[in-house]
Design a protein around this motif. Structure first.
Motif, PDB file in Angstrom:
ATOM      1  N   SER A  15       0.877  -1.162   0.000  1.00  0.00           N
ATOM      2  CA  SER A  15       0.000   0.000   0.000  1.00  0.00           C
ATOM      3  C   SER A  15       0.920   1.220   0.000  1.00  0.00           C
ATOM      4  O   SER A  15       2.126   1.094   0.195  1.00  0.00           O
ATOM      5  N   LEU A  16       0.362   2.364  -0.206  1.00  0.00           N
ATOM      6  CA  LEU A  16       1.145   3.595  -0.197  1.00  0.00           C
ATOM      7  C   LEU A  16       1.839   3.761   1.150  1.00  0.00           C
ATOM      8  O   LEU A  16       3.016   4.124   1.212  1.00  0.00           O
ATOM      9  N   ARG A  22       8.771   1.791   4.222  1.00  0.00           N
ATOM     10  CA  ARG A  22       9.955   1.033   3.825  1.00  0.00           C
ATOM     11  C   ARG A  22      10.981   1.842   3.050  1.00  0.00           C
ATOM     12  O   ARG A  22      12.181   1.604   3.179  1.00  0.00           O
ATOM     13  N   TYR A  23      10.522   2.760   2.208  1.00  0.00           N
ATOM     14  CA  TYR A  23      11.435   3.367   1.235  1.00  0.00           C
ATOM     15  C   TYR A  23      11.593   4.881   1.313  1.00  0.00           C
ATOM     16  O   TYR A  23      12.458   5.429   0.626  1.00  0.00           O
ATOM     17  N   ALA A  24      10.800   5.577   2.085  1.00  0.00           N
ATOM     18  CA  ALA A  24      10.866   7.049   2.076  1.00  0.00           C
ATOM     19  C   ALA A  24      12.233   7.555   2.501  1.00  0.00           C
ATOM     20  O   ALA A  24      12.760   8.506   1.907  1.00  0.00           O
ATOM     21  N   GLN A  69      12.163   0.421  -9.072  1.00  0.00           N
ATOM     22  CA  GLN A  69      11.011   1.094  -9.674  1.00  0.00           C
ATOM     23  C   GLN A  69      10.819   2.490  -9.067  1.00  0.00           C
ATOM     24  O   GLN A  69      10.490   3.443  -9.770  1.00  0.00           O
ATOM     25  N   LEU A  70      11.014   2.613  -7.764  1.00  0.00           N
ATOM     26  CA  LEU A  70      10.888   3.922  -7.121  1.00  0.00           C
ATOM     27  C   LEU A  70      11.986   4.870  -7.598  1.00  0.00           C
ATOM     28  O   LEU A  70      11.731   6.056  -7.825  1.00  0.00           O
ATOM     29  N   GLN A  71      13.195   4.362  -7.763  1.00  0.00           N
ATOM     30  CA  GLN A  71      14.272   5.194  -8.292  1.00  0.00           C
ATOM     31  C   GLN A  71      13.954   5.654  -9.710  1.00  0.00           C
ATOM     32  O   GLN A  71      14.198   6.814 -10.060  1.00  0.00           O
TER      33      GLN A  71
END
Length: 155
Positions: A15-16, A22-24, A69-71
């Motif tokens: 989820s958002l 996890r990644y912020a 994917q976030l990068q």
């Protein structure tokens, strides 16, 4: 009791909120390094997390690395918003010179700047750039080699 791997595979998609938890922190570090300004990086982080819901399907596929994917999403966001925020300017054909992002650009000729920024920041290939600038590929390669030589010499 099920092995840990099977439990992980049965987990629901991110989820958002999960992505943020996890990644912020890592994404903020990545953005801070890219833009060299903490407040601007924080604003980019907010903007990226505002557009993530549109990309949740991409992030939740089993065969992709979520961090990569976030990068990719962050890089795409930075490329699209970098002109107004870094003092860059467009020189034509979608090529943006990023004056505020690389201290070596001032040492480069206009041609070297155009080629370096098109390849490094705007992700254009040598072939694409040669077609867009109507120049031989070898001249583009030479300008790019010269730009990297300036960077190597300065570090």
């Amino acid at each position: 009791m099920e092995p840990q791997r099977q439990i992980i595979l049965k987990q629901a998609p991110y989820s958002l909120h999960d992505l943020y938890d996890r990644y912020a922190g890592m994404l903020l570090g990545y953005l801070s390094e890219a833009v060299k300004d903490r407040k601007l990086a924080e604003q980019h982080l907010v903007n990226i997390f505002n557009i993530i819901p549109q990309h949740l399907d991409e992030l939740n596929t089993a065969d992709t690395n979520t961090w990569c994917q976030l990068q990719r999403l962050a890089k795409k966001h930075l490329t699209g918003s970098s002109v107004k925020e870094t003092g860059g300017h467009e020189v034509g054909n979608g090529i943006i010179i990023e004056k505020g992002r690389n201290k070596f650009l001032d040492q480069m000729s206009n041609e070297q700047q155009t080629v370096f920024c098109a390849v490094y920041y705007n992700h254009k290939t040598i072939m694409q750039l040669a077609d867009e600038l109507n120049k031989p590929e070898e001249l583009i390669r030479k300008a790019l080699r010269e730009a990297f030589a300036i960077i190597r010499k300065g570090t």
